[in-house]
Design an enzyme around this catalytic site. Structure first.
Site, PDB file in Angstrom:
ATOM      1  N   SER A 186       0.839  -1.213   0.000  1.00 26.36           N
ATOM      2  CA  SER A 186       0.000   0.000   0.000  1.00 26.36           C
ATOM      3  C   SER A 186       0.870   1.257   0.000  1.00 26.36           C
ATOM      4  O   SER A 186       1.942   1.284   0.617  1.00 26.36           O
ATOM      5  CB  SER A 186      -0.876   0.013   1.247  1.00 26.36           C
ATOM      6  OG  SER A 186      -1.476   1.293   1.408  1.00 26.36           O
ATOM      7  N   LYS A 193       1.264  -3.550   6.253  1.00 26.70           N
ATOM      8  CA  LYS A 193       1.758  -3.458   4.868  1.00 26.70           C
ATOM      9  C   LYS A 193       3.247  -3.071   4.843  1.00 26.70           C
ATOM     10  O   LYS A 193       3.993  -3.519   3.969  1.00 26.70           O
ATOM     11  CB  LYS A 193       0.934  -2.454   4.067  1.00 26.70           C
ATOM     12  CG  LYS A 193      -0.497  -2.902   3.770  1.00 26.70           C
ATOM     13  CD  LYS A 193      -0.554  -4.075   2.809  1.00 26.70           C
ATOM     14  CE  LYS A 193      -1.938  -4.235   2.184  1.00 26.70           C
ATOM     15  NZ  LYS A 193      -2.057  -5.461   1.376  1.00 26.70           N
ATOM     16  N   TYR A 216      -3.098  -1.095   9.666  1.00 18.02           N
ATOM     17  CA  TYR A 216      -3.008  -1.470   8.248  1.00 18.02           C
ATOM     18  C   TYR A 216      -1.653  -1.046   7.677  1.00 18.02           C
ATOM     19  O   TYR A 216      -0.958  -1.839   7.034  1.00 18.02           O
ATOM     20  CB  TYR A 216      -4.156  -0.804   7.487  1.00 18.02           C
ATOM     21  CG  TYR A 216      -4.134  -0.988   5.987  1.00 18.02           C
ATOM     22  CD1 TYR A 216      -4.522  -2.191   5.409  1.00 18.02           C
ATOM     23  CD2 TYR A 216      -3.757   0.054   5.143  1.00 18.02           C
ATOM     24  CE1 TYR A 216      -4.517  -2.359   4.021  1.00 18.02           C
ATOM     25  CE2 TYR A 216      -3.760  -0.092   3.763  1.00 18.02           C
ATOM     26  CZ  TYR A 216      -4.141  -1.298   3.210  1.00 18.02           C
ATOM     27  OH  TYR A 216      -4.138  -1.449   1.839  1.00 18.02           O
TER      28      TYR A 216
END
Ligand SMILES: NC(=O)c1ccc[n+]([C@@H]2O[C@H](COP(=O)([O-])OP(=O)(O)OC[C@H]3O[C@@H](n4cnc5c(N)ncnc54)[C@H](O)[C@@H]3O)[C@@H](O)[C@H]2O)c1
Length: 266
Positions: free
Chosen positions: A149, A166, A162
């Site tokens: 990401s 990532k 998150y």
């Protein structure tokens, strides 16, 4: 002259290939000549992508399972190699922002945190392990591509679990690039610009999407799934034979923009 993007005779596997970016990646690899195994936790989604792959003239195999289950991941990779031949290309695309995306960090429950780590990092780790083992066993030059990401390129308030998961995928990628290089296996990571796939479209407010679009340096448009798929094709084919351990974005410069708005979700 031979076409360096031609993947004819190569077997590919795309995790989470039943929808969104994974479906676009599976189709782009098939159009370049690869036979494609598509894993998904939703059976109809995997089968629907496989129908589209077959319509390009390539072989397809739907593999149903949860990539958070390491035993299932091993079985699915085995089934892919038994049916399509030695695995040459693996795209680890499974991932999710999580139900608490855009909540303040202190409101994230431990359960939501561990779901996000499992859904983004452990899925990539288990997949890389099974795919690399198969490539080493079959003595093929292989390519592994992890979908990461742009939120790893800068602090991402309200998305810390998150972003952290990532970012760990990026580090996994760099480390495996070195560890697997003696086996002629390349490992790279990619990330899209914000793409209105199902989870993302449902989460973002219209005002945020408008402000985001206006902030994008190259073209002012959000990314399409095919933009990332083209980058994956580059990393999957011989044009990138000398590229490993890298993290590449296909985001129209979106994550470089100084006017990128703060994340806003429903
Ligand atoms: N869409 C974006 O803007 C965006 C931005 C940055 C990164 N990403 C990353 O791109 C990847 C794909 O995202 P998307 O937007 O296409 O998602 P999506 O939700 O549209 O599609 C994901 C697919 O993976 C499947 N899946 C989810 N968890 C699974 C599991 N545990 N096992 C097997 N299958 C599973 C889903 O059923 C679905 O078909 C993810 O890793 C995501 O984090 C997306």
């Amino acid at each position: 002259m031979t076409d360096p993007t031609n993947l004819t005779g190569r077997a590919a596997l795309v995790t989470g290939g039943g929808a969104g970016l994974g479906r676009a990646i599976a189709l782009t690899l098939a159009r370049a000549g690869a036979d494609v195994a598509v894993t998904d936790i939703v059976p109809e989604a995997a089968h629907a992508t496989c129908e589209l792959v077959r319509a390009t003239g390539q072989s397809a195999l739907a593999l149903i399972g949860d990539m958070r289950d390491p035993h299932r991941v091993d079985d699915l990779v085995d089934e892919a190699t038994r049916t399509l031949g030695p695995l040459r290309i693996a795209v680890n695309n499974v991932g999710m922002m999580g139900e608490h995306s855009a909540a303040p960090f202190v409101e994230w429950t431990p359960r939501a945190m561990s779901d996000v780590v499992a859904g983004n990092l452990l899925t990539a780790m288990y997949s890389c392990r099974a795919e690399a083992a198969a490539m080493i066993r079959d003595r093929v030059d292989g390519v592994i591509i992890n979908v990461s990401s742009g939120e790893t390129t800068r602090p991402a308030p309200r998305l810390a679990p998150y972003g952290a998961a990532k970012a760990a995928v990026n580090h996994l990628t760099r480390t495996l690039a070195v560890e697997l290089a003696p086996h002629r296996i390349r490992v790279n990571a990619v990330a899209p610009g914000t793409t209105l796939t199902r989870e993302v479209e449902a989460a973002l407010t219209a005002d945020y999407v408008r402000a985001l679009r206006a902030s994008i340096p190259l073209g002012g448009e959000l990314s399409a799934p095919e933009d990332l798929a083209d980058l994956v094709l580059f990393l999957a084919c011989d044009l990138s034979a000398h590229t490993t351990g890298q993290f590449l974005l296909s985001d129209n410069g979106a994550f470089l923009s100084r006017s990128r708005p703060p994340l806003d979700t429903h």
